[in-house]
Scaffold this active site. Structure first.
Site: not given
Length: 405
Positions: A145, A230, A259
């Site tokens: 993802f 990532d 984030k």
């Protein structure tokens, strides 16, 4: 089904009527947060065990981060990159000093950071490896993802994300996560990079076999291929290290972060890389009106300071080991597997348990917020500021709910 009051029911109805139905949230309407806690519109307090998908590692509304936000908002919010601003260079220096990467390219969302990494990999392939224009290939992993842009979902293996949104960008090959031989089989003269999550968060906190990342790094070095990690969810302390790739003692050529880079108060992301990669970008080849804006930089600077000053990475390591150990000791017929690293765990349930959502709804009723992923897994990720006493309260509740079934 969770109960709702009149006030929350009205807000839920408005959201349903006037908003796109691209999420399936729990029926709780939140209005305030502090540290590891959230409050709904009726004043009920909850322990947050999702941390906005690791965006609020520093806890909700951390006073130092909010202070930096307010101060900068009252001074200068946006210049665009047409001009320079005084907050951008100090953040670049801090990112370099904290991470060891040579340079940073700031964006806003995590998906933008990944798109930046993809562009960098392809351009490097053409400039450095002389790959024929338009032929560069990137190897990714199944179960990944990396975001929701059309390019990124084109190499997802989640049908819900993919179906109905094609055609997709070519140039991506999907290998089995954790299987080095599968990766090797996909390498050819057009391969420019491998993109991997050191821990697959959205997949349910899926951790590759020990040694996989180290072997992957050695492979990329032998084959003259870039390795990008990532770490938008796994980075900045979530797994008990600043970056999850550190558990394998490696250093990739580049990493994406987001984030927690802002502590959850403003969208900030970055692609960090070494000079050999970052030099592919020249004026006009990439950019963002908001990327590197002074408000974002001031917030990110403060968010990084909080991680260091409050020793949150070590807190995650210590309490994370304790949390995972406690979860693995829960005697419930519903639990199939517990996967954990730092303050991050995926509790996968047997299909016979009837899905993870019903347990999340029950926990919500009792004052704990977490979320299911891929139907059968409960993902747990409290803010890194959580104390042992707070953690024990939540784990006691979690154990009781899983046992009661």
């Amino acid at each position: 089904m969770s109960t709702t009051t009149k006030q929350s029911a009205v807000l839920i109805q408005q959201e349903s009527e006037f908003g796109a139905h691209n999420y399936h949230p729990l029926d709780v309407v939140l209005c305030r947060g502090e540290g590891p806690y959230l409050w709904d519109v009726d004043g009920k307090r909850y322990m947050d065990f999702l941390a906005a998908y690791s965006a609020v590692n520093q806890g909700h509304n951390h006073p130092k981060i909010v202070e930096a936000l307010v101060k900068q908002a009252n001074t200068l919010a946006l210049t665009s990159r047409a001009f320079r601003n005084d907050k951008f260079p100090p953040l670049l220096v801090k990112l370099n000093q904290m991470t060891g990467f040579d340079k940073a390219l700031l964006m806003n969302s995590g998906a933008e950071a990944v798109e930046t990494a993809i562009k960098a990999a392809r351009k490097w392939g053409y400039d450095h490896k002389n790959i024929e224009e338009g032929k560069a290939e990137i190897i990714v992993m199944d179960g990944n993802f990396h975001g929701r842009t059309t390019t990124i979902i084109g190499f997802s293996t989640d049908d819900t994300t993919v179906k109905g949104f094609g055609p997709f960008s070519p140039g991506f090959h999907i290998a089995e996560f954790g299987n080095l031989e599968a990766v090797k089989s996909l390498i050819n003269e057009n391969t420019c990079a491998i993109l991997v999550e050191p821990v697959q968060g959205e997949g349910g906190v899926v951790i590759p076999p020990k040694g996989f990342l180290k072997e992957l790094r050695a492979l990329t070095e032998r084959e003259d291929i870039l390795m990008f990690c990532d770490e938008i969810q796994s980075g900045l302390g979530r797994t008990g290290k600043m970056f999850a790739f550190e558990h394998e003692g490696i250093r990739p050529d580049g990493v994406t972060v987001g984030k927690a880079l802002s502590g959850g108060v403003y969208p900030v992301s970055a692609f960090l890389a070494n000079e050999k990669v970052m030099k592919v970008f020249t004026p006009g080849t990439h950019g963002s009106t908001y990327g590197g804006n002074p408000l974002a930089c001031a917030v990110a600077n403060a968010a990084l300071d909080v991680l260091v000053d409050e020793d949150l990475v070590n807190q995650s390591a210590t309490l994370g080991e304790y949390m995972t150990d406690r979860l693995r000791k829960i005697d419930s017929p519903h639990i199939k597997e517990v996967r954990g690293l730092g303050l991050w765990a995926g509790v996968e349930l047997h299909e016979s348990a009837g899905g993870a959502r019903r347990f999340c709804e029950r926990l919500q009723e009792e004052g704990m917020l977490c979320k299911e992923t891929h139907t059968h897994t409960i993902r747990l990720a409290p803010p890194l500021v959580v104390t042992k006493e707070q953690l024990d309260w939540a784990l006691d509740l979690f154990e009781r709910v899983l046992k009661e079934g």
